[in-house]
Write a protein that holds these residues in place. Structure first.
Motif, PDB file in Angstrom:
ATOM      1  N   MET A  82       0.829  -1.205   0.000  1.00 14.34           N
ATOM      2  CA  MET A  82       0.000   0.000   0.000  1.00 14.34           C
ATOM      3  C   MET A  82       0.862   1.253   0.000  1.00 14.34           C
ATOM      4  N   GLY A  83       0.346   2.254  -0.679  1.00 14.86           N
ATOM      5  CA  GLY A  83       0.982   3.564  -0.694  1.00 14.86           C
ATOM      6  C   GLY A  83       0.003   4.616  -0.206  1.00 14.86           C
ATOM      7  N   GLU A  84       0.374   5.869  -0.336  1.00 13.95           N
ATOM      8  CA  GLU A  84      -0.485   6.944   0.164  1.00 13.95           C
ATOM      9  C   GLU A  84      -1.827   6.988  -0.553  1.00 13.95           C
ATOM     10  N   ARG A  85      -1.871   6.632  -1.820  1.00 18.29           N
ATOM     11  CA  ARG A  85      -3.140   6.632  -2.566  1.00 18.29           C
ATOM     12  C   ARG A  85      -4.127   5.634  -1.962  1.00 18.29           C
ATOM     13  N   GLU A  86      -3.647   4.429  -1.637  1.00 16.85           N
ATOM     14  CA  GLU A  86      -4.513   3.413  -1.038  1.00 16.85           C
ATOM     15  C   GLU A  86      -4.953   3.828   0.369  1.00 16.85           C
ATOM     16  N   ILE A  87      -4.032   4.424   1.113  1.00 21.44           N
ATOM     17  CA  ILE A  87      -4.357   4.886   2.466  1.00 21.44           C
ATOM     18  C   ILE A  87      -5.409   5.984   2.415  1.00 21.44           C
ATOM     19  N   ASP A  88      -5.267   6.908   1.477  1.00 23.96           N
ATOM     20  CA  ASP A  88      -6.276   7.958   1.300  1.00 23.96           C
ATOM     21  C   ASP A  88      -7.628   7.346   0.940  1.00 23.96           C
ATOM     22  N   GLY A  89      -7.611   6.311   0.103  1.00 25.64           N
ATOM     23  CA  GLY A  89      -8.858   5.647  -0.290  1.00 25.64           C
ATOM     24  C   GLY A  89      -9.556   4.995   0.886  1.00 25.64           C
ATOM     25  N   ILE A  90      -8.794   4.315   1.732  1.00 24.50           N
ATOM     26  CA  ILE A  90      -9.380   3.683   2.924  1.00 24.50           C
ATOM     27  C   ILE A  90      -9.958   4.761   3.840  1.00 24.50           C
ATOM     28  N   GLY A  91      -9.189   5.808   4.086  1.00 22.74           N
ATOM     29  CA  GLY A  91      -9.653   6.874   4.975  1.00 22.74           C
ATOM     30  C   GLY A  91     -10.904   7.561   4.459  1.00 22.74           C
ATOM     31  N   THR A  92     -10.933   7.868   3.178  1.00 22.56           N
ATOM     32  CA  THR A  92     -12.100   8.514   2.576  1.00 22.56           C
ATOM     33  C   THR A  92     -13.325   7.615   2.662  1.00 22.56           C
ATOM     34  N   ALA A  93     -13.154   6.342   2.328  1.00 23.72           N
ATOM     35  CA  ALA A  93     -14.277   5.397   2.388  1.00 23.72           C
ATOM     36  C   ALA A  93     -14.783   5.247   3.815  1.00 23.72           C
ATOM     37  N   LEU A  94     -13.873   5.145   4.768  1.00 29.19           N
ATOM     38  CA  LEU A  94     -14.283   4.983   6.162  1.00 29.19           C
ATOM     39  C   LEU A  94     -15.058   6.207   6.654  1.00 29.19           C
ATOM     40  N   LEU A  95     -14.593   7.399   6.318  1.00 29.99           N
ATOM     41  CA  LEU A  95     -15.316   8.610   6.713  1.00 29.99           C
ATOM     42  C   LEU A  95     -16.663   8.709   6.022  1.00 29.99           C
ATOM     43  N   ASP A  96     -16.743   8.337   4.748  1.00 31.16           N
ATOM     44  CA  ASP A  96     -18.026   8.333   4.037  1.00 31.16           C
ATOM     45  C   ASP A  96     -19.011   7.384   4.713  1.00 31.16           C
ATOM     46  N   CYS A  97     -18.524   6.197   5.065  1.00 28.93           N
ATOM     47  CA  CYS A  97     -19.381   5.205   5.717  1.00 28.93           C
ATOM     48  C   CYS A  97     -19.823   5.677   7.100  1.00 28.93           C
ATOM     49  N   LEU A  98     -18.909   6.281   7.839  1.00 32.94           N
ATOM     50  CA  LEU A  98     -19.255   6.810   9.162  1.00 32.94           C
ATOM     51  C   LEU A  98     -20.337   7.882   9.060  1.00 32.94           C
ATOM     52  N   ALA A  99     -20.158   8.824   8.160  1.00 26.42           N
ATOM     53  CA  ALA A  99     -21.125   9.911   8.015  1.00 26.42           C
ATOM     54  C   ALA A  99     -22.484   9.381   7.568  1.00 26.42           C
ATOM     55  N   ALA A 100     -22.497   8.468   6.603  1.00 25.42           N
ATOM     56  CA  ALA A 100     -23.759   7.895   6.134  1.00 25.42           C
ATOM     57  C   ALA A 100     -24.443   7.104   7.240  1.00 25.42           C
ATOM     58  N   THR A 101     -23.667   6.346   7.992  1.00 23.78           N
ATOM     59  CA  THR A 101     -24.229   5.528   9.060  1.00 23.78           C
ATOM     60  C   THR A 101     -24.752   6.397  10.200  1.00 23.78           C
ATOM     61  N   ALA A 102     -24.102   7.497  10.476  1.00 26.58           N
ATOM     62  CA  ALA A 102     -24.578   8.407  11.529  1.00 26.58           C
ATOM     63  C   ALA A 102     -25.973   8.934  11.201  1.00 26.58           C
ATOM     64  N   ARG A 103     -26.274   9.046   9.905  1.00 31.63           N
ATOM     65  CA  ARG A 103     -27.600   9.517   9.483  1.00 31.63           C
ATOM     66  C   ARG A 103     -28.637   8.398   9.534  1.00 31.63           C
TER      67      ARG A 103
END
Length: 109
Positions: A82-103
């Motif tokens: 993994m590189g920074e691109r993959e790490i950014d992808g995981i972080g973005t997806a996790l935050l998207d899922c958190l925000a959607a789930t909070a709703r």
């Protein structure tokens, strides 16, 4: 090391920016999402409430839909290729899922 710190930092900043009652912890290549802000000291402090379990299930499924495999309790591992691109992808997806789930499945009373 560096990539885990980068991921934990960006996810933690996103959690704070969204005002979500959550945190992410990690050691070595491992990380875990916790749907509370209490200090994580031992396995008892990681125990999820019934509402948190439902939210974790939704987050887990959201991550799968986005192409990221995590455990049902939202633990994950970073791998050597993994590189920074993959790490950014995981972080973005996790935050998207958190925000959607909070709703859709709020976990804090």
């Amino acid at each position: 090391g560096h990539l885990r710190s980068l991921m934990l930092g960006s996810v933690s900043a996103g959690i704070a920016a969204h005002g979500l009652p959550a945190q992410v912890t990690g050691f070595g290549s491992l990380f875990r999402l916790h749907l509370h802000t209490a200090p994580v000291r031992d396995y008892r402090s990681c125990y999820a409430s019934p509402a948190e379990k439902k939210a974790l299930t939704a987050i887990h499924l959201g991550m799968l839909e986005r192409g990221f495999l995590m455990t049902p309790y939202c633990s994950g591992a970073l791998s050597t290729p993994m590189g920074e691109r993959e790490i950014d992808g995981i972080g973005t997806a996790l935050l998207d899922c958190l925000a959607a789930t909070a709703r859709t499945h709020p976990w804090e009373a």
